[in-house]
Design a protein around this motif. Sequence first.
Motif, PDB file in Angstrom:
ATOM      1  N   GLY A  59      34.563  75.851 -22.122  1.00  0.00           N
ATOM      2  CA  GLY A  59      34.064  75.773 -20.756  1.00  0.00           C
ATOM      3  C   GLY A  59      32.588  75.439 -20.727  1.00  0.00           C
ATOM      4  N   LEU A  60      32.174  74.835 -19.639  1.00  0.00           N
ATOM      5  CA  LEU A  60      30.770  74.498 -19.427  1.00  0.00           C
ATOM      6  C   LEU A  60      30.020  75.726 -18.911  1.00  0.00           C
ATOM      7  CD1 LEU A  60      31.394  71.091 -17.664  1.00  0.00           C
ATOM      8  CD2 LEU A  60      30.778  71.458 -20.060  1.00  0.00           C
ATOM      9  N   VAL A  61      28.703  75.722 -19.070  1.00  0.00           N
ATOM     10  CA  VAL A  61      27.853  76.815 -18.615  1.00  0.00           C
ATOM     11  C   VAL A  61      26.803  76.256 -17.670  1.00  0.00           C
ATOM     12  CG1 VAL A  61      26.216  78.610 -19.315  1.00  0.00           C
ATOM     13  CG2 VAL A  61      28.207  78.098 -20.758  1.00  0.00           C
ATOM     14  N   ASN A  62      26.766  76.786 -16.450  1.00  0.00           N
ATOM     15  CA  ASN A  62      25.743  76.430 -15.477  1.00  0.00           C
ATOM     16  C   ASN A  62      24.583  77.404 -15.684  1.00  0.00           C
ATOM     17  OD1 ASN A  62      24.224  75.714 -13.253  1.00  0.00           O
ATOM     18  ND2 ASN A  62      25.554  76.728 -11.785  1.00  0.00           N
ATOM     19  N   CYS A  63      23.444  76.904 -16.122  1.00  0.00           N
ATOM     20  CA  CYS A  63      22.321  77.775 -16.479  1.00  0.00           C
ATOM     21  C   CYS A  63      21.416  78.141 -15.314  1.00  0.00           C
ATOM     22  CB  CYS A  63      21.485  77.112 -17.572  1.00  0.00           C
ATOM     23  SG  CYS A  63      22.388  76.930 -19.111  1.00  0.00           S
ATOM     24  N   HIS A  64      21.640  77.571 -14.136  1.00  0.00           N
ATOM     25  CA  HIS A  64      20.785  77.894 -12.991  1.00  0.00           C
ATOM     26  C   HIS A  64      21.562  77.580 -11.725  1.00  0.00           C
ATOM     27  CE1 HIS A  64      16.670  78.086 -11.014  1.00  0.00           C
ATOM     28  NE2 HIS A  64      17.483  77.740 -10.028  1.00  0.00           N
ATOM     29  N   GLY A  65      22.001  78.624 -11.029  1.00  0.00           N
ATOM     30  CA  GLY A  65      22.803  78.387  -9.835  1.00  0.00           C
ATOM     31  C   GLY A  65      22.409  79.262  -8.665  1.00  0.00           C
ATOM     32  N   HIS A  66      22.680  78.730  -7.485  1.00  0.00           N
ATOM     33  CA  HIS A  66      22.560  79.443  -6.218  1.00  0.00           C
ATOM     34  C   HIS A  66      23.860  79.150  -5.462  1.00  0.00           C
ATOM     35  CE1 HIS A  66      18.220  79.841  -7.000  1.00  0.00           C
ATOM     36  NE2 HIS A  66      18.267  78.575  -7.376  1.00  0.00           N
ATOM     37  N   SER A  67      24.974  79.525  -6.030  1.00  0.00           N
ATOM     38  CA  SER A  67      26.272  79.114  -5.511  1.00  0.00           C
ATOM     39  C   SER A  67      26.539  79.499  -4.066  1.00  0.00           C
ATOM     40  CB  SER A  67      27.389  79.622  -6.425  1.00  0.00           C
ATOM     41  OG  SER A  67      27.285  78.982  -7.686  1.00  0.00           O
ATOM     42  N   PRO A  68      26.065  80.645  -3.567  1.00  0.00           N
ATOM     43  CA  PRO A  68      26.310  80.927  -2.149  1.00  0.00           C
ATOM     44  C   PRO A  68      25.715  79.872  -1.216  1.00  0.00           C
ATOM     45  CG  PRO A  68      25.702  82.941  -3.279  1.00  0.00           C
ATOM     46  CD  PRO A  68      25.460  81.805  -4.237  1.00  0.00           C
ATOM     47  N   MET A  69      24.799  79.055  -1.714  1.00  0.00           N
ATOM     48  CA  MET A  69      24.204  78.007  -0.891  1.00  0.00           C
ATOM     49  C   MET A  69      25.191  76.898  -0.554  1.00  0.00           C
ATOM     50  SD  MET A  69      20.321  77.764  -2.356  1.00  0.00           S
ATOM     51  CE  MET A  69      19.791  76.611  -1.084  1.00  0.00           C
ATOM     52  N   THR A  70      26.427  77.001  -1.055  1.00  0.00           N
ATOM     53  CA  THR A  70      27.451  76.051  -0.607  1.00  0.00           C
ATOM     54  C   THR A  70      27.543  76.078   0.913  1.00  0.00           C
ATOM     55  OG1 THR A  70      29.173  77.736  -0.863  1.00  0.00           O
ATOM     56  CG2 THR A  70      28.846  76.220  -2.715  1.00  0.00           C
ATOM     57  N   LEU A  71      27.184  77.213   1.509  1.00  0.00           N
ATOM     58  CA  LEU A  71      27.266  77.361   2.965  1.00  0.00           C
ATOM     59  C   LEU A  71      26.214  76.536   3.713  1.00  0.00           C
ATOM     60  CD1 LEU A  71      27.910  81.200   3.186  1.00  0.00           C
ATOM     61  CD2 LEU A  71      29.589  79.344   3.285  1.00  0.00           C
ATOM     62  N   VAL A  72      25.153  76.130   3.041  1.00  0.00           N
ATOM     63  CA  VAL A  72      24.123  75.328   3.701  1.00  0.00           C
ATOM     64  C   VAL A  72      24.077  73.909   3.119  1.00  0.00           C
ATOM     65  CG1 VAL A  72      22.727  77.305   4.396  1.00  0.00           C
ATOM     66  CG2 VAL A  72      22.268  76.205   2.197  1.00  0.00           C
ATOM     67  N   ARG A  73      25.136  73.525   2.469  1.00  0.00           N
ATOM     68  CA  ARG A  73      25.209  72.193   1.866  1.00  0.00           C
ATOM     69  C   ARG A  73      24.970  71.120   2.931  1.00  0.00           C
ATOM     70  NH1 ARG A  73      30.339  71.939  -1.047  1.00  0.00           N
ATOM     71  NH2 ARG A  73      29.163  72.803  -2.770  1.00  0.00           N
ATOM     72  N   SER A  74      24.182  70.150   2.591  1.00  0.00           N
ATOM     73  CA  SER A  74      23.840  68.985   3.419  1.00  0.00           C
ATOM     74  C   SER A  74      22.844  69.289   4.530  1.00  0.00           C
ATOM     75  CB  SER A  74      25.089  68.327   4.017  1.00  0.00           C
ATOM     76  OG  SER A  74      25.946  67.894   2.984  1.00  0.00           O
ATOM     77  N   ALA A  75      22.517  70.547   4.756  1.00  0.00           N
ATOM     78  CA  ALA A  75      21.534  70.877   5.793  1.00  0.00           C
ATOM     79  C   ALA A  75      20.157  70.395   5.346  1.00  0.00           C
ATOM     80  CB  ALA A  75      21.513  72.377   6.053  1.00  0.00           C
ATOM     81  N   GLY A  76      19.537  69.589   6.150  1.00  0.00           N
ATOM     82  CA  GLY A  76      18.191  69.114   5.843  1.00  0.00           C
ATOM     83  C   GLY A  76      18.128  68.053   4.769  1.00  0.00           C
ATOM     84  N   ASP A  77      19.231  67.365   4.520  1.00  0.00           N
ATOM     85  CA  ASP A  77      19.214  66.305   3.504  1.00  0.00           C
ATOM     86  C   ASP A  77      18.073  65.324   3.751  1.00  0.00           C
ATOM     87  OD1 ASP A  77      21.359  67.253   2.122  1.00  0.00           O
ATOM     88  OD2 ASP A  77      22.776  65.698   2.730  1.00  0.00           O
ATOM     89  N   GLY A  78      17.416  64.950   2.690  1.00  0.00           N
ATOM     90  CA  GLY A  78      16.368  63.949   2.769  1.00  0.00           C
ATOM     91  C   GLY A  78      14.976  64.494   3.023  1.00  0.00           C
TER      92      GLY A  78
END
Length: 149
Positions: A59-78
């Motif tokens: 399995g792969l290892v994600n060394c730095h995550g803020h996974s709960p931020m899936t809830l704000v995905r795409s907010a403020g893009d750019g």
Amino acid sequence: MTLRLVADAVFTVDADDTILAPGAVEVTDGLISWVGDPWTEPPGAGTEVRELGGLLMPGLVNCHGHSPMTLVRSAGDGLPLDRWLNESVWPREALLSDEDVYWGMTLGAAELLTNGTTTTCEQYRHPAPVAEAVLDAGIRAVYTPGIFE
């Protein structure tokens, strides 16, 4: 019980970076008990064999995550980073409840696991719902609180 997983290729990640093509991995009582060529060593009696095809690797290892931020995905893009954080992310995060964070982490864990990531290092406020979601999802994690200076 022993389960033999047979794949088109197995990346062993051993000291020699051996790639077996085809390859097989046997798991006995939840632990890897054998890795090798499925055609030269037949499975033992009572071993269940599953033909997976494809690639079998650790399995792969994600060394730095803020996974709960899936809830704000795409907010403020750019937006530049400082504006993105101050105008988009932090105001939204200030409204999140523990239940929101639980479901955001659950979604994040599902996405990680679906893509082959089995371990994640998470930094987020709301440690209790993050830990609860990690346990419920069955993903491995290291948790550290966020630090701002």
